[in-house]
Design a protein around this motif. Structure first.
Motif, PDB file in Angstrom:
ATOM      1  N   ALA A 131      30.079  43.652  26.213  1.00  0.00           N
ATOM      2  CA  ALA A 131      31.445  44.175  26.157  1.00  0.00           C
ATOM      3  C   ALA A 131      32.146  44.076  27.507  1.00  0.00           C
ATOM      4  N   VAL A 132      31.406  43.658  28.545  1.00  0.00           N
ATOM      5  CA  VAL A 132      31.931  43.658  29.904  1.00  0.00           C
ATOM      6  C   VAL A 132      32.548  42.312  30.250  1.00  0.00           C
ATOM      7  N   GLU A 133      33.733  42.359  30.830  1.00  0.00           N
ATOM      8  CA  GLU A 133      34.374  41.150  31.337  1.00  0.00           C
ATOM      9  C   GLU A 133      34.030  40.936  32.799  1.00  0.00           C
ATOM     10  N   THR A 134      34.257  41.969  33.619  1.00  0.00           N
ATOM     11  CA  THR A 134      33.918  41.885  35.049  1.00  0.00           C
ATOM     12  C   THR A 134      33.449  43.234  35.558  1.00  0.00           C
ATOM     13  N   MET A 135      32.736  43.198  36.687  1.00  0.00           N
ATOM     14  CA  MET A 135      32.354  44.399  37.412  1.00  0.00           C
ATOM     15  C   MET A 135      32.833  44.241  38.850  1.00  0.00           C
ATOM     16  N   THR A 136      33.364  45.328  39.407  1.00  0.00           N
ATOM     17  CA  THR A 136      33.914  45.283  40.761  1.00  0.00           C
ATOM     18  C   THR A 136      33.217  46.308  41.647  1.00  0.00           C
ATOM     19  N   LEU A 137      32.700  45.830  42.775  1.00  0.00           N
ATOM     20  CA  LEU A 137      32.119  46.699  43.792  1.00  0.00           C
ATOM     21  C   LEU A 137      33.184  46.985  44.841  1.00  0.00           C
ATOM     22  N   THR A 138      33.264  48.218  45.289  1.00  0.00           N
ATOM     23  CA  THR A 138      34.211  48.529  46.358  1.00  0.00           C
ATOM     24  C   THR A 138      33.502  48.569  47.702  1.00  0.00           C
ATOM     25  N   ALA A 139      34.261  48.254  48.742  1.00  0.00           N
ATOM     26  CA  ALA A 139      33.757  48.283  50.118  1.00  0.00           C
ATOM     27  C   ALA A 139      34.710  49.113  50.959  1.00  0.00           C
ATOM     28  N   VAL A 151      34.387  48.897  36.027  1.00  0.00           N
ATOM     29  CA  VAL A 151      33.982  47.994  34.945  1.00  0.00           C
ATOM     30  C   VAL A 151      35.220  47.659  34.129  1.00  0.00           C
ATOM     31  N   THR A 152      35.508  46.371  34.012  1.00  0.00           N
ATOM     32  CA  THR A 152      36.593  45.899  33.160  1.00  0.00           C
ATOM     33  C   THR A 152      35.984  45.365  31.872  1.00  0.00           C
ATOM     34  N   PHE A 153      36.428  45.911  30.740  1.00  0.00           N
ATOM     35  CA  PHE A 153      35.887  45.506  29.451  1.00  0.00           C
ATOM     36  C   PHE A 153      36.718  44.386  28.836  1.00  0.00           C
ATOM     37  N   ARG A 154      36.180  43.786  27.820  1.00  0.00           N
ATOM     38  CA  ARG A 154      36.807  42.615  27.202  1.00  0.00           C
ATOM     39  C   ARG A 154      38.182  42.918  26.629  1.00  0.00           C
ATOM     40  N   ASP A 155      38.429  44.191  26.281  1.00  0.00           N
ATOM     41  CA  ASP A 155      39.736  44.540  25.723  1.00  0.00           C
ATOM     42  C   ASP A 155      40.764  44.890  26.790  1.00  0.00           C
ATOM     43  N   GLY A 156      40.378  44.777  28.069  1.00  0.00           N
ATOM     44  CA  GLY A 156      41.300  45.075  29.161  1.00  0.00           C
ATOM     45  C   GLY A 156      41.191  46.477  29.702  1.00  0.00           C
TER      46      GLY A 156
END
Length: 399
Positions: free
Chosen positions: A171-179, A254-259
């Protein structure tokens, strides 16, 4: 009706005297009714380790530095806590049967003890990202073979795990780590190149050990975390991103496939992710400051600058190259950071040494994929030797 008390969880702490270890000790002391401590392991500070062992009522305390064994035994005399020392004793301690292990021995040195804990099974709270950077495929294979449960302690990966909310990775489109951007986020390239260890150790939001603080200053830490995330969450490297977020309030998204996007937020306090793993699947309380978003007022974001911070680019390239490139990257970085902290090279030499070591390893066919943890350790040793060969020229420039 009387409700039965929850069974006490038996735990071990590998890296008990480091920053993550001390935060874990604080939580265990606050919830002494929930935990029994089997083993505490430290590097070379025998007195600090003995104090922790006595306070927690540990069965055994082990100092990795064999030369400090006598000091540990004397400090524990009459306490009832067993004392041991040396690398083999560390492995023995990690292999003791427990329900939960904090794996917080920093650097590649933590790989063998963590694998020993994995092979025994149970829950492994992983604070040593180098295990996955050095030997990701082999390490995850050992986790699956042992049926162990691996829970990330790094605030970013722990935030991603919580932000998933039980959803499947499909279900995940992208994952973003913060710095956070580290202490040099707004510095010019020229000023960064001239930075001293005392400058690099002034992290704006986190209180961490020296090595990881330097990695944060170069942004190598974020690169290592990208590699770690790739193995932890088993999604393609092109589905991970990094964004600089100076306030260190959002730790992962976490960005999911539905936005839809979910984010893990918390004060920058390592006791928050540690508590998540320590109580999992339940929650335990922490003294961490609660977020007051109205007081914070604004959360800001910016793209990382790969020109001023080439270490992040090198890590991305190593992840893309595959095979043993990440192992070489980590080994060279550990050598370079140690040299910088000892003032033998300049800050700008850190990524330069890493880049040259990667090139040299590829040229001589050294960047093979480690099939086992033992292969990864052997490659790590060879890469360290290559990185050290570059020292005389770097030392000359540093002076």
């Amino acid at each position: 009706m009387v409700t039965a008390a929850a069974p006490r969880r038996r735990v071990s702490l590998l890296g008990a005297t480091g920053s993550v270890g001390r935060a874990t000790v604080d939580l265990i002391e606050r919830h002494a009714d929930l935990f029994d401590v089997e083993a505490v392991v430290g590097g070379g500070d025998a007195d600090a380790l003995a104090g922790i062992a006595v306070r927690l009522g540990a069965r055994v305390a082990v100092v990795a530095d064999a030369a400090k064994g006598g000091a540990l035994a004397r400090a524990l005399e009459g306490s009832g806590v067993e004392a041991a020392a040396g690398p083999s004793a560390v492995i023995d301690a990690a292999s003791r049967p427990v329900d939960w292990t904090m794996a917080a021995i920093s650097g590649a040195a933590g790989l063998s003890p963590t694998i020993a804990a994995v092979r025994r099974g149970g829950v492994i709270a992983l604070a040593n990202k180098e295990c996955l950077v050095c030997a990701g495929v082999a390490f995850m294979r050992e986790v699956a073979r042992a049926g162990a449960t691996l829970l990330p302690v790094d605030s970013e990966h722990n935030a991603l795990l919580q932000a998933l909310g039980g959803q499947g990775l499909d279900a995940v489109e992208t994952m973003t780590l913060t710095a956070s951007g580290g202490p040099f986020r707004s510095w010019s390239a020229e000023r960064i190149a001239a930075a001293r260890p005392e400058d690099a150790l002034k992290h704006p939001t986190w209180s961490m050990g020296a090595k990881i603080t330097i990695d944060s200053a170069t942004l190598m830490n974020k690169g290592l975390e990208l590699i770690e995330a790739h193995h932890l969450f088993a999604i393609g490297q092109n589905r991970f991103d990094v964004v600089v977020h100076p306030q260190s309030v959002i730790h992962g998204l976490v960005t999911f496939r539905d936005g839809a996007v979910t984010a893990g937020l918390a004060s920058p306090d390592m006791r928050v992710p540690i508590a998540h793993t320590l109580g999992f699947p339940k929650r335990i309380s922490t003294p961490a400051a609660r977020l007051d978003l109205a007081r914070i007022g604004a959360l800001t974001f910016e793209a990382p600058d790969l020109q001023r911070f080439p270490a992040l680019r090198l890590a991305r390239e190593a992840l893309a190259a595959g095979d043993g490139a990440a192992t070489v990257l980590n080994a060279a970085n550990e050598v370079a950071v140690a040299l910088f902290l000892s003032r033998r090279i300049g800050f700008g030499d850190i990524p330069a040494i890493v880049a040259e070591t990667l090139d040299r390893a590829e040229a001589i066919g050294l960047s093979r994929a480690p099939a086992t943890v033992e292969d990864a350790l052997a490659l790590d040793s060879e890469a360290r030797a290559i990185a050290s060969e570059r020292l005389p020229e770097a030392e000359f420039r540093a002076h």
